[in-house]
Design an enzyme around this catalytic site. Sequence first.
Site, short mmCIF file in Angstrom:
data_model
loop_
_atom_site.label_atom_id
_atom_site.label_comp_id
_atom_site.label_asym_id
_atom_site.label_seq_id
_atom_site.Cartn_x
_atom_site.Cartn_y
_atom_site.Cartn_z
N ASP A 285 30.07 22.89 83.41
CA ASP A 285 30.61 21.69 82.79
C ASP A 285 30.60 21.76 81.27
OD1 ASP A 285 31.57 19.11 82.67
OD2 ASP A 285 29.65 18.16 83.07
N ASP A 339 36.85 12.34 83.57
CA ASP A 339 36.09 11.77 84.68
C ASP A 339 36.83 10.62 85.35
OD1 ASP A 339 34.09 13.56 84.16
OD2 ASP A 339 32.80 12.12 83.12
#
Length: 527
Positions: A285, A339
Site C-alpha cells: 500500500d 478508497d
Amino acid sequence: MKGNNIFFCLSIATIMFITGNNYVCGQYIEVNDSIKSLILTPVSSLKPRINGAKVFGARPGSPFLYHIPVSGKRPMQLSVKGLPTGLKLDTQTGNITGVLTTAGTYTLVIKAKNTLGTAERNFKIIVGNDIALTPPMGWNSYNCWGINISQEKAMISAKAFISAHLDEHGWAYINLDDGWQGERGGTYNAIQPDPKKFSSLKAFCDSLHGLGLKAGIYSTPWTKSYGGRIGGSSNNADGTTDSSFKMNKAPRNKKMLPYDTGKYSFANQDARQWAEWGIDYLKYDWAPVEAPSVIAMDNAIRATKRDIILSLSNNDPRTLINNIKAVAPFAQSWRTTGDINDSWKNMSNIGFSQDKWASYSLPGHFNDPDMLVVGYVGWGRPHRTKLTPDEQYTHISLWSLLSAPLLLGCDLDKLDAFTLNLITNDEVIDIDQDILCKPAKRVYSKDSLDVFAKPLEDGSLAVGLFNRSKDKATITANWNDLGIEGKQQIRDVWRQKDVTIEAEKFETEVASHGVVLLKITKINLNK
C-alpha cells in the site's frame, strides 16, 4: 467436513428470516415483511453443489493448498479423480495439499456426494508462472476495524467465516490490514507483529490453513504505513525509524503524500518472514504505485518459493494508468481508485468508471476497484452499510461483471440473513469467477441507464441492466447491442429462475439505483 449441526443452523436461519422469525443462528435481528421481500435468491438446495472457480494456479515447488468449496447437507463424501502425484485430498476437511514440482496443466474431476444426491465438476490445476487465475475472494480487516486489528479479532472473524459457510462458496482469504505491525526483529530483521495485539502469526496462519482458509497481511515500501506503523524501507541500515519522524511531516514522495521511500529496502527480509509464517496474500500500500518497488517485492516473493498474491494499493488512478503496462506483469491485482466508502455516490462513481481499465485485466492479473461495503462496516466503528438493498445488489453485480477481486470488509460476526444471501448466490459468484476473466463492457448508456455485457467461458453472456437514476425505469437489452442473434434463454441470476425467451430484445423495469442481472444463452434449435 463440518458437522450437520452448523449447516442446519445456517439453513434454518435463512428460512427463519424469510418466514418472519427473528433469529439468525441465535442472533436477534429485525424482521418485517418489507425486509423479507428484499431477499431475491431462493434458499440453497441441500443437494451437493461444487462452487467457486474451475481453475487454480500454482508455481512449481510452492506449498499447495486448495479447499474444495462444496455446499449441501453434511456429511459430504468427496473424491478427486486424476489428482497428480505430489498432492493429496483430506476427505474430512476438503483440503488438497502438497507440492507440484513440474509445470503443466492437470485435469481433475471433483465429485461430491451426500444422502440427497451427487455433484461432479471438471477442474484444472495450472502450474506455471501465474497464480490467482481468477479474482481472489475473501475478507479484509480494514473496512471493519481500521488499524485496530488483533489476532483475537481476526480469529473471531475466521470462525464466523466458517460458521457462515462462506468457504463453501469460494471465499478463502482472511487478510490483516494496517495495524498489525510492531518493530523489526527476528531471524531476518523483518517486521514483527505488535506483541500487544498478536501472540503468534505463525500459529494464526496454521489455524487458518487447517480450516482451509488462507492468510493475508499488509505492508508498504514507505518507511511508515498510512496508519503510522513501520514500513518496508528505512533511511537507516538497521531498519529502524528515525527518531525525528513525525506523522504528516516526513519527506514527500513526489510531492503527493506525506511519507518517503527509504534508502534501504527490506523487501527480501520481510518476504522471507511472511513465507515462514505461511502468508498467502500481501496488500502492498502506497502511492503513487511505481514499478521499481513492485518489481522488487515480486522478486522477493518469488525467491521464497511460496505463492503469495501481490495486491497493489492505494492508488491514484491518474498516475497508475500511465505506467500500468510496466506494473501489471509483476502483480496479481492493482487498485484502480482511491478508497471506497458505503455511500451510493462513492461506490457508483468507482464502479461505473472502470471502462478504461478493462484491457489490462486477464487471468492472474486483475483490476481492483476496492473492497465490498456490504454488511456492517465502519473503519473502526462498524454500522450497517449506508447502501440501500438495491444499491448493494448493484454493488455485487457490478464487481462480478468487472471480474474484480471480491473482498468483504464487514464484521463477519454480525452477518444478517440479507447480507449472507447477497454474498452466497453461487450463480453471481460464477460470473465473477469465470475463467475467461473478461471484464464486462458497457454496450449501452443513456440517461443514467446502462447495459453491461460480459462473455463467459460457456459461450453465454452475463448482462447487467443498471439504473443509476433517482426513479425506477424501463431498460432494454437489444440483441444488436449485445452482439447476439436468434432465440435466447434468459435467466435472472439473482432470482435464479428463467424469465422468458425473446427474439431480439429483453425489456424490464429496474428500481432506482438497482440492477437486473441476467445470463443469456443461445438456444440450439437443432437439439
